[in-house]
Design an enzyme around this catalytic site. Sequence first.
Site, PDB file in Angstrom:
ATOM      1  N   SER A 162      64.210  37.520  49.208  1.00  9.19           N
ATOM      2  CA  SER A 162      64.828  38.188  47.265  1.00  9.19           C
ATOM      3  C   SER A 162      65.916  38.910  48.055  1.00  9.19           C
ATOM      4  CB  SER A 162      63.017  39.602  47.432  1.00  9.19           C
ATOM      5  OG  SER A 162      62.243  38.517  47.079  1.00  9.19           O
ATOM      6  N   GLU A 180      68.557  44.444  48.181  1.00 11.77           N
ATOM      7  CA  GLU A 180      67.256  44.664  49.519  1.00 11.77           C
ATOM      8  C   GLU A 180      67.906  44.300  50.524  1.00 11.77           C
ATOM      9  OE1 GLU A 180      64.165  42.715  51.391  1.00 11.77           O
ATOM     10  OE2 GLU A 180      63.724  42.248  49.442  1.00 11.77           O
ATOM     11  N   ARG A 239      59.367  47.742  50.199  1.00 11.47           N
ATOM     12  CA  ARG A 239      60.897  46.813  51.434  1.00 11.47           C
ATOM     13  C   ARG A 239      61.377  48.252  51.570  1.00 11.47           C
ATOM     14  NH1 ARG A 239      57.792  43.004  49.371  1.00 11.47           N
ATOM     15  NH2 ARG A 239      59.146  41.459  49.115  1.00 11.47           N
TER      16      ARG A 239
HETATM   17  N1  EPU Z   1      60.126  34.603  37.354  1.00 10.34           N
HETATM   18  C1  EPU Z   1      60.838  34.418  36.263  1.00 10.34           C
HETATM   19  N2  EPU Z   1      62.576  33.712  36.652  1.00 10.34           N
HETATM   20  C2  EPU Z   1      62.420  33.445  38.216  1.00 10.34           C
HETATM   21  C3  EPU Z   1      61.349  33.421  38.738  1.00 10.34           C
HETATM   22  C4  EPU Z   1      59.824  34.551  38.649  1.00 10.34           C
HETATM   23  O1  EPU Z   1      60.541  35.124  35.166  1.00 10.34           O
HETATM   24  O2  EPU Z   1      63.276  32.964  38.456  1.00 10.34           O
HETATM   25  C5  EPU Z   1      58.639  34.972  37.270  1.00 10.34           C
HETATM   26  C6  EPU Z   1      57.490  34.963  37.438  1.00 10.34           C
HETATM   27  O3  EPU Z   1      56.937  34.269  36.121  1.00 10.34           O
HETATM   28  C7  EPU Z   1      56.496  35.629  37.452  1.00 10.34           C
HETATM   29  C8  EPU Z   1      57.426  36.974  38.318  1.00 10.34           C
HETATM   30  O4  EPU Z   1      58.878  36.439  38.187  1.00 10.34           O
HETATM   31  O5  EPU Z   1      55.541  36.087  36.754  1.00 10.34           O
HETATM   32  C9  EPU Z   1      57.515  37.136  39.442  1.00 10.34           C
HETATM   33  O6  EPU Z   1      57.641  36.292  40.706  1.00 10.34           O
HETATM   34  P1  EPU Z   1      57.490  35.613  41.519  1.00 10.34           P
HETATM   35  O7  EPU Z   1      55.773  35.477  41.800  1.00 10.34           O
HETATM   36  O8  EPU Z   1      57.666  34.700  42.246  1.00 10.34           O
HETATM   37  O9  EPU Z   1      57.395  36.524  43.219  1.00 10.34           O
HETATM   38  P2  EPU Z   1      58.005  38.271  43.040  1.00 10.34           P
HETATM   39  O10 EPU Z   1      58.229  39.528  42.189  1.00 10.34           O
HETATM   40  O11 EPU Z   1      60.356  37.003  42.285  1.00 10.34           O
HETATM   41  C10 EPU Z   1      57.992  39.088  45.082  1.00 10.34           C
HETATM   42  C11 EPU Z   1      58.556  39.172  46.840  1.00 10.34           C
HETATM   43  C12 EPU Z   1      58.635  38.155  47.727  1.00 10.34           C
HETATM   44  C13 EPU Z   1      57.576  37.268  47.567  1.00 10.34           C
HETATM   45  C14 EPU Z   1      56.648  37.284  46.144  1.00 10.34           C
HETATM   46  C15 EPU Z   1      55.307  36.688  46.509  1.00 10.34           C
HETATM   47  C16 EPU Z   1      60.056  41.160  46.822  1.00 10.34           C
HETATM   48  C17 EPU Z   1      61.591  41.622  45.530  1.00 10.34           C
HETATM   49  N3  EPU Z   1      60.333  39.848  46.119  1.00 10.34           N
HETATM   50  O12 EPU Z   1      58.695  38.643  44.883  1.00 10.34           O
HETATM   51  O13 EPU Z   1      59.150  38.943  48.848  1.00 10.34           O
HETATM   52  O14 EPU Z   1      57.171  36.548  48.645  1.00 10.34           O
HETATM   53  O15 EPU Z   1      56.450  37.870  45.108  1.00 10.34           O
HETATM   54  O16 EPU Z   1      55.115  37.730  46.652  1.00 10.34           O
HETATM   55  O17 EPU Z   1      59.025  42.361  45.965  1.00 10.34           O
HETATM   56  C18 EPU Z   1      61.084  38.843  49.702  1.00 10.34           C
HETATM   57  O18 EPU Z   1      61.105  40.079  50.188  1.00 10.34           O
HETATM   58  O19 EPU Z   1      62.777  38.385  50.706  1.00 10.34           O
HETATM   59  C19 EPU Z   1      60.430  37.990  49.337  1.00 10.34           C
HETATM   60  C20 EPU Z   1      60.506  36.467  48.808  1.00 10.34           C
END
Ligand code: EPU
Length: 351
Positions: free
Chosen positions: A245, A347, A164
């Site tokens: 995010s 971010e 990012r």
């Molecule tokens: N989780 C929780 N609580 C929640 C949501 C998620 O405990 O409320 C846990 C989930 O169980 C999972 C982990 O957190 O194990 C990761 O969650 P998720 O797979 O939804 O992905 P993320 O790491 O939160 C990132 C990107 C997103 C992107 C997704 C899919 C960043 C900052 N965010 O989110 O990007 O869509 O992976 O690849 O890297 C963005 O940048 O705006 C964005 C949406």
Amino acid sequence: MVVEKNVPLQPLNTFHIVARARRLVRIASRDDVLALLADPELAAAPTFILGGGSNVVLTGDVDPVVLKVEVMGRSVLARTPKVVIVEAGAGENWHDFVAWTLAQGLFGLENLALIPGTVGASPVQNIGAYGVELQDRFHSLDAIDLRTGQVFTLDAAQCAFGYRDSVFKHGGPASSLGLKDRALILRVRFALPTAWTPVLGYADLDKKQAEHGVTHPTAQQIFDWVCDIRRAKLPDPAHIGNAGSFFKNPTVTVEQCADIIARDPKVVHYRLDNGSIKLAAAWLIDACGWRGKSVGQAGVYEKQALVLVNRGSGHGGNGATGGEVMTLARAIQTSVYERFGLMLEMEPVVL
Ligand code: EPU
């Protein structure tokens, strides 16, 4: 060149925060930037570059001259045995561009479907989702120097992409390093592989694959699955204001991770190729009890704790202020820091 005065920015930012631009200039081509530079007063004024407004928190009316990027156009530039080079104007909607590449039979961007914002903003924060980052498909971009009007081209190495992150997020007019507020991206080119292989291996995508019983998914199937996953988990900015995010997933050393595991053994973490460990910021925020909570009309999304939302948007009123969003964001940072000893990094750009 038309200089618009006191322009409402609520429709131009995906958080739908109410604010005004004291002056706004639409940039549809290099000539519009040259016209701006020919005006001594505007040329000397600080500027703020606005794409789709999907990664910004407005905390008040905007004093710098807002440059609304509206450079359009999509085309296939070249075909080589290994890649097809496609180009899009910075003002094109990102998701529509991804859908257009698929309609041309060109694959490689499908994992990045439905990310809000514009093509020009995509390299700024090196957008990424479901195992693909923009830098994996990036070829080059043309940008214009906002002091000299000179157009220049950057390749991936010169963009200094990180998680990012890019050269466009650093520096400022006074700094010799970084291109933040110094260069406006006009066009971006992508190199899409002719021998396409799907990028799977991300838990949510694997689940879709199993559900559909498909061994060799097509790019169109992945595109559709990514759209389904995002629609189920992430708020649609057309209905609930948000900037995706709100915090980056922090990267820590093995020792720091051991310290965090000692505080809570359930912490979600992933080992990266370079040996460091990525933590799920959503999980850390959730573990601190923030999911579903609010400060004024700013809230933490019920289905994804990493996303802050404007609970008042679309209800006719003014909705959350940028101040409420920032108060909530800082309260989250404080509680994650107190519980896990980690400061989450925001971010979006705060203006
Ligand atoms: N989780 C929780 N609580 C929640 C949501 C998620 O405990 O409320 C846990 C989930 O169980 C999972 C982990 O957190 O194990 C990761 O969650 P998720 O797979 O939804 O992905 P993320 O790491 O939160 C990132 C990107 C997103 C992107 C997704 C899919 C960043 C900052 N965010 O989110 O990007 O869509 O992976 O690849 O890297 C963005 O940048 O705006 C964005 C949406």
